[in-house]
Write an enzyme that holds these catalytic residues in place. Sequence first.
Site, mmCIF file in Angstrom:
data_model
loop_
_atom_site.group_PDB
_atom_site.id
_atom_site.type_symbol
_atom_site.label_atom_id
_atom_site.label_comp_id
_atom_site.label_asym_id
_atom_site.label_seq_id
_atom_site.Cartn_x
_atom_site.Cartn_y
_atom_site.Cartn_z
ATOM 1 N N HIS A 193 75.612 77.557 63.060
ATOM 2 C CA HIS A 193 74.869 78.503 64.235
ATOM 3 C C HIS A 193 73.765 77.514 64.662
ATOM 4 O O HIS A 193 72.995 77.888 65.706
ATOM 5 C CB HIS A 193 74.103 79.577 63.445
ATOM 6 C CG HIS A 193 73.946 80.692 64.578
ATOM 7 N ND1 HIS A 193 73.559 80.633 65.821
ATOM 8 C CD2 HIS A 193 74.117 82.103 63.950
ATOM 9 C CE1 HIS A 193 73.385 81.644 66.204
ATOM 10 N NE2 HIS A 193 73.782 82.755 65.529
ATOM 11 N N ASP A 239 76.137 79.082 69.284
ATOM 12 C CA ASP A 239 75.450 80.403 69.459
ATOM 13 C C ASP A 239 76.465 81.541 69.586
ATOM 14 O O ASP A 239 77.682 81.114 69.724
ATOM 15 C CB ASP A 239 74.573 80.353 70.525
ATOM 16 C CG ASP A 239 73.399 79.760 70.427
ATOM 17 O OD1 ASP A 239 72.988 79.241 69.288
ATOM 18 O OD2 ASP A 239 72.785 79.205 71.522
#
Length: 854
Positions: A521, A525
Amino acid sequence: MSAAHLLRHSRKLRTLRDALDYDRSALVRYFSAASASFPTKGSAAAGVEKRIGGARFPQCKQPGKELETFKVSLGGLNGRYACRRAPNNCTPTTIAGLNGSLSCGQVSSARSFSSSADLPPHQEIGMPSLSPTMTEGNIARWLKKEGDKVSPGEVLCEVETDKATVEMECMEEGYLAKIIHGDGAKEIKVGEIIAVTVEEEGDLEKFKDYKPSTSAAPAAPSEPKAQPEPAEPKVKETEPSRTPEPKAPKTEEASQPGGRIFSSPLARKLAEDNNVPLSSVKGTGPDGRILKADIEDYLASVAKGGKREALAAPGLSYTDVPNTQIRKVTANRLLSSKQTIPHYYLTVDAHVDNLIKLRGELNPLQESSGGKKISINDLVIKAAALALRKVPQCNSSWMSDFIRQYHNVNINVAVQTEHGLFVPVIRDADKKGLGTIAEEVKQVAQRARDNSLKPEDYEGGTFTISNLGGPFGIKQFCAIINPPQSAILAIGTAEKRVIPGSVDGQYEFGSFMSATMSCDHRVIDAPSEPKAQPEPAEPKVKETEPSRTPEPKAPKTEEASQPGGRIFSSPLARKLAEDNNVPLSSVKGTGPDGRILKADIEDYLASVAKGGKREALAAPGLSYTDVPNTQIRKVTANRLLSSKQTIPHYYLTVDAHVDNLIKLRGELNPLQESSGGKKISINDLVIKAAALALRKVPQCNSSWMSDFIRQYHNVNINVAVQTEHGLFVPVIRDADKKGLGTIAEEVKQVAQRARDNSLKPEDYEGGTFTISNLGGPFGIKQFCAIINPPQSAILAIGTAEKRVIPGSVDGQYEFGSFMSATMSCDHRVIDGAIGAEFLKAFKGYIENPNSMLL
């Protein structure tokens, strides 16, 4: 190969300039991967050497008289390298010619001399570095024996690295005088001496009892390995601390082997808090009663490096399987990945009928032209490579201060073998045709199975694909990212589904395949990968922060925070609060009129770090009740947190057709009732199926023990039971050997004791595998459970649901009941293919339940 790549492989070349500063230095003809040794100033005695790191570099006794050329081999590098020496000077001045010849001007061919005058010139061979991540290796076997003549290019031995087993070649002619580390030697540090060669056959006898000097052997780094030894003698630590023990003579009896274990209340409490099975602790109280000091000594020995015995319950039988170097390194990498990379998961279902059709059209053409057949996995590789070209943000690595976006699309392909899990690479897959990809995949997969991969076969990947669908029928799974990459794609099996037809009101069948991407992450995204491009602008905000350190900006025109109204704070305070997840409403401001400053956030964080309680969302007007945690909940919370932090979880899911299981249960229960037995539940059948599958695939009935894997001979199933007192996991021992009626009876008994909060240690200790069922009672379709340490897997059972499936006649359909089963696996112990084998066996028993009665 670049010069930078060479320098990474050979530390002695990094220190080459040290040799250039000394006009009487010589470069040894053998380069191990350890840091090099060069003579240092001040060593005036002829024939005396000094050592820096792994290899020896003697002083020159005589300058060379003419320019000579000879060849050396560099461990872990490709090709031969020519070195020259010049008259009157033995200092190396140039290095060039990578992937071919490496010319070293003015390098002496003088031999290495021992500091002992009674030993002739000899060469010490160090453990080479055969991959960039290698820090130690194992000797698989020697192909030469002591006394054998060796020539350049001949294989001396096979070295097991962190990636593969690699042949180590001889660099020049001579005789193998002494093997320091023989066949099977393990955990040899890079640069540590493994053998000695001499030039003359007559010198062999002088090295019969040769041992490397402690100053010469770069084995110092391996010394810490020996440090755990002091923790080994547990007896040594336990005796002194037990002198004041007036509490010991209580009314309880001592623990008896194989029977009830007796311990003091304080000892039980301490054992529960630290997840210590009492059965693995030796009591020193009256008649073997376990005291608090026994638990403290046990914990101390574990903290100092002693091995905690897992599941040493009475009667538990097991085999300890030593871990190979490859498995240990893989385990560390997987654990590090889960601990340091914030994984999240995205799943799509792709309609693959056109893909299957295209493959059917291409393969006859491939066969007629003599090419390899194209597999579904080859098509998946090509599709992923082209997608990465479109969305290059997913072809990247997190580099702390920046994100590295690769221009090459190099796809690693997971291959399971009997030697372990390998991920060979297909380079520039986006630019290659399907036939070329198919050919390369089959070649590297075969080399992986033969354990003959070279570093260039697996290094340099930018994205990884793992396919457990075709071979094992896994519907969907979540894989662990292969660092330093930022994503891995997990491919499930293709399954038939009913879909709307081309005409309204009609239906047809289509094949769908699940693909789940595990993402870092920090790099990728979730909302939309193409929108990740603005992300690099984010660090600009961070970079400006240092300029705000002068706090005079605090007394600005903003008003102070008002109770129940807007909260005012300085920009630095807001930034620091956001970074540390601190609600501003819980911080008291000390600035003008109560404005929150950076120092206020720092003070708040300091108080939390020192044990203060962080107020959660203490917004004005928020009403709440604080519910005290029971001891059971606190212990459970600590165990669950520890499991997620220390065990690299990954998840495999299958859907099992359960109509036959439901039918069998309906046939058995009237017989149970008529004989006075307990009704058999779906969960009882699941326990039996899992137990039989564990007997078939015992690798899943194991524990990670650092240096080895403990494989249990008993199949003891823990069953998760939720009660008002907390979560309990009572055990059904030897479930694979018990009938369904016995399992049903025992499950109901231990579940009732759990609800009554009357379980004894023997009711829950000694389990080897856990099952949690949230389907029947709660209607949960599918979930991922947390592993119950020190076990290596837990099976999560979802509810049965009706689905439309193809009928027995083409064009017709019917309804079937399907149940999802998701296994959380410890990747250090259970490779993807092994976990898939277990689920395949489990699914077989569920869909053909009569086989459980045989």
